[in-house]
Write a protein that holds these residues in place. Structure first.
Motif, PDB file in Angstrom:
ATOM      1  N   PHE A   1       0.804  -1.225   0.000  1.00 36.52           N
ATOM      2  CA  PHE A   1       0.000   0.000   0.000  1.00 36.52           C
ATOM      3  C   PHE A   1       0.837   1.276   0.000  1.00 36.52           C
ATOM      4  CE2 PHE A   1      -2.896  -3.200   1.675  1.00 36.52           C
ATOM      5  CZ  PHE A   1      -4.021  -2.959   0.903  1.00 36.52           C
ATOM      6  N   SER A   2       2.147   1.151   0.228  1.00 38.08           N
ATOM      7  CA  SER A   2       2.965   2.361   0.328  1.00 38.08           C
ATOM      8  C   SER A   2       4.205   2.334  -0.537  1.00 38.08           C
ATOM      9  CB  SER A   2       3.401   2.581   1.782  1.00 38.08           C
ATOM     10  OG  SER A   2       4.327   1.586   2.183  1.00 38.08           O
ATOM     11  N   GLY A   3       4.543   1.196  -1.116  1.00 41.65           N
ATOM     12  CA  GLY A   3       5.801   1.078  -1.829  1.00 41.65           C
ATOM     13  C   GLY A   3       6.946   0.811  -0.865  1.00 41.65           C
ATOM     14  N   ALA A   4       8.152   0.752  -1.406  1.00 41.49           N
ATOM     15  CA  ALA A   4       9.334   0.437  -0.596  1.00 41.49           C
ATOM     16  C   ALA A   4       9.860   1.706   0.070  1.00 41.49           C
ATOM     17  CB  ALA A   4      10.411  -0.197  -1.467  1.00 41.49           C
ATOM     18  N   ILE A   5       9.647   1.819   1.363  1.00 43.18           N
ATOM     19  CA  ILE A   5      10.074   2.998   2.138  1.00 43.18           C
ATOM     20  C   ILE A   5      11.191   2.568   3.081  1.00 43.18           C
ATOM     21  CG2 ILE A   5       9.374   4.734   3.809  1.00 43.18           C
ATOM     22  CD1 ILE A   5       6.563   4.579   2.631  1.00 43.18           C
ATOM     23  N   GLY A   6      12.323   3.190   2.966  1.00 40.73           N
ATOM     24  CA  GLY A   6      13.477   2.775   3.747  1.00 40.73           C
ATOM     25  C   GLY A   6      13.728   3.614   4.984  1.00 40.73           C
ATOM     26  N   PHE A   7      14.528   3.049   5.886  1.00 45.11           N
ATOM     27  CA  PHE A   7      15.143   3.701   7.036  1.00 45.11           C
ATOM     28  C   PHE A   7      14.211   3.974   8.216  1.00 45.11           C
ATOM     29  CE2 PHE A   7      18.135   4.770   3.626  1.00 45.11           C
ATOM     30  CZ  PHE A   7      19.302   4.299   4.205  1.00 45.11           C
TER      31      PHE A   7
END
Length: 336
Positions: free
Chosen positions: A261-267
């Motif tokens: 639902f949000s895509g690849a979000i890092g950190f």
């Protein structure tokens, strides 16, 4: 930490979440006064409670666009922060998070396959289901690579980086082989974004986060034991292999659904747990739920920044978290 102080911190975290979400709804390319925001929300919950003095356009902005978006940001931020806290404990590596371990990349690969090649064959759950399978496959690959190379469990992050590169390469190949006209839709999953948030979709990340967070909080003491080493955990009666496998499945499920639902979000999963440990110590009974609270605030504010920096255009939220998280990563390396 005393129970009273923990309760106070929880109350403060809830208040901060409410303030951050209010700011996320109120601010943007078309600002909406806070009183109007809460008036619209109150009227939607209890029709006729407050006299309607706002335009239909503002009501649509608040209720149909921004409110579901900030809720999704809070859910995703909480989920990724919890995953990071658990993975850091299980791998005994302070740099472990779903992005660096390749779990997010596997989830993005699954989502892209669903979007470009299979279609919504299972309805609305298709993309979350494929993302979960991708995350689970990436997790299994990380464990397999670690065993193949003979690396210790605390070096799992090195295997994760390798798996992340492979998953990203496969995702690029999948895009290349797919319909060029549909390729622009997968940029969302590659860069991260919350612009597709809808009320009808929120039930899936909310339900998965609630179930996984409750389960992990109840098993937090066993996570503590595992963090002290396999021998110590076995001495304390923890079935090490089975419990670690359960944790990997839970973290893959959480990551896969959030990525869908949000895509690849890092950190987010890397930085937030460390901040929590600085405040409350390393006991996962406190770290896991408070990571969820702070992770929610961080991603709501990151999404707000992404919407304001290039208004009226939306900057991909992965760019914001990458910039901030990368600087935090360098600071952590400096601190050794």
């Amino acid at each position: 930490m005393s129970t009273g102080r923990l309760a106070l911190l929880t109350a403060v975290a809830l208040m901060v979440i409410m303030l951050a979400m209010t700011a996320g709804i109120s601010l943007g390319a078309a600002p909406v006064p806070v009183s109007t925001v809460w008036g619209i929300i109150a009227n939607k919950i209890h029709p006729g409670l407050i006299e309607s003095t706002w335009s239909a356009g503002r009501e649509s902005i608040v209720w149909e666009v921004r409110f579901p978006r900030v809720i999704l940001a809070a859910l995703v931020g909480a989920g990724l922060a919890v995953v990071g806290a658990v993975l850091q404990a299980v791998t005994r590596n302070p740099l472990a998070d779903p992005h660096l371990l390749g779990v997010s990349s596997g989830g993005a690969l699954g989502a892209i396959i669903a979007l470009m090649h299979t279609g919504l064959i299972f309805g609305l759950v298709t993309v979350p289901l494929f993302a979960f399978v991708g995350s689970l496959a990436a997790t299994a690959a990380v464990v397999a690579v670690t065993r193949f190379t003979g690396a210790a469990a605390d070096r799992l992050v090195l295997s994760g980086v390798a798996v992340a590169f492979v998953a990203t390469a496969l995702a690029n190949l999948t895009i290349f082989l797919g319909d060029p006209r549909a390729a622009h839709t997968v940029v969302f999953w590659m860069l991260g974004g919350l612009g597709l948030a809808q009320w009808s979709h929120l039930v899936y990340p909310a339900a998965v986060l609630f179930i996984c967070l409750v389960w992990l909080t109840l098993r937090a003491r066993e996570v503590n034991a595992l963090a002290m080493g396999d021998e110590t955990a076995a001495t304390l009666g923890v079935p090490v292999a089975r419990f670690r496998a359960q944790l990997f499945v839970i973290t893959a499920l959480l990551t896969g659904v959030m990525v869908a639902f949000s895509g690849a979000i890092g950190f987010v999963g890397l930085v937030v747990p460390h901040f929590i440990r600085l405040v409350v110590g390393s006991d996962n009974v406190r770290v896991i739920p408070l990571s969820a609270f702070v992770g929610a605030v961080v991603l709501v504010l990151a999404d707000l920044a992404a919407r304001l920096v290039m208004a009226p255009e939306d900057m991909p939220i992965g760019v914001v978290t990458g910039l901030v998280g990368g600087l935090a990563f360098i600071f952590m390396l400096r601190r050794k």
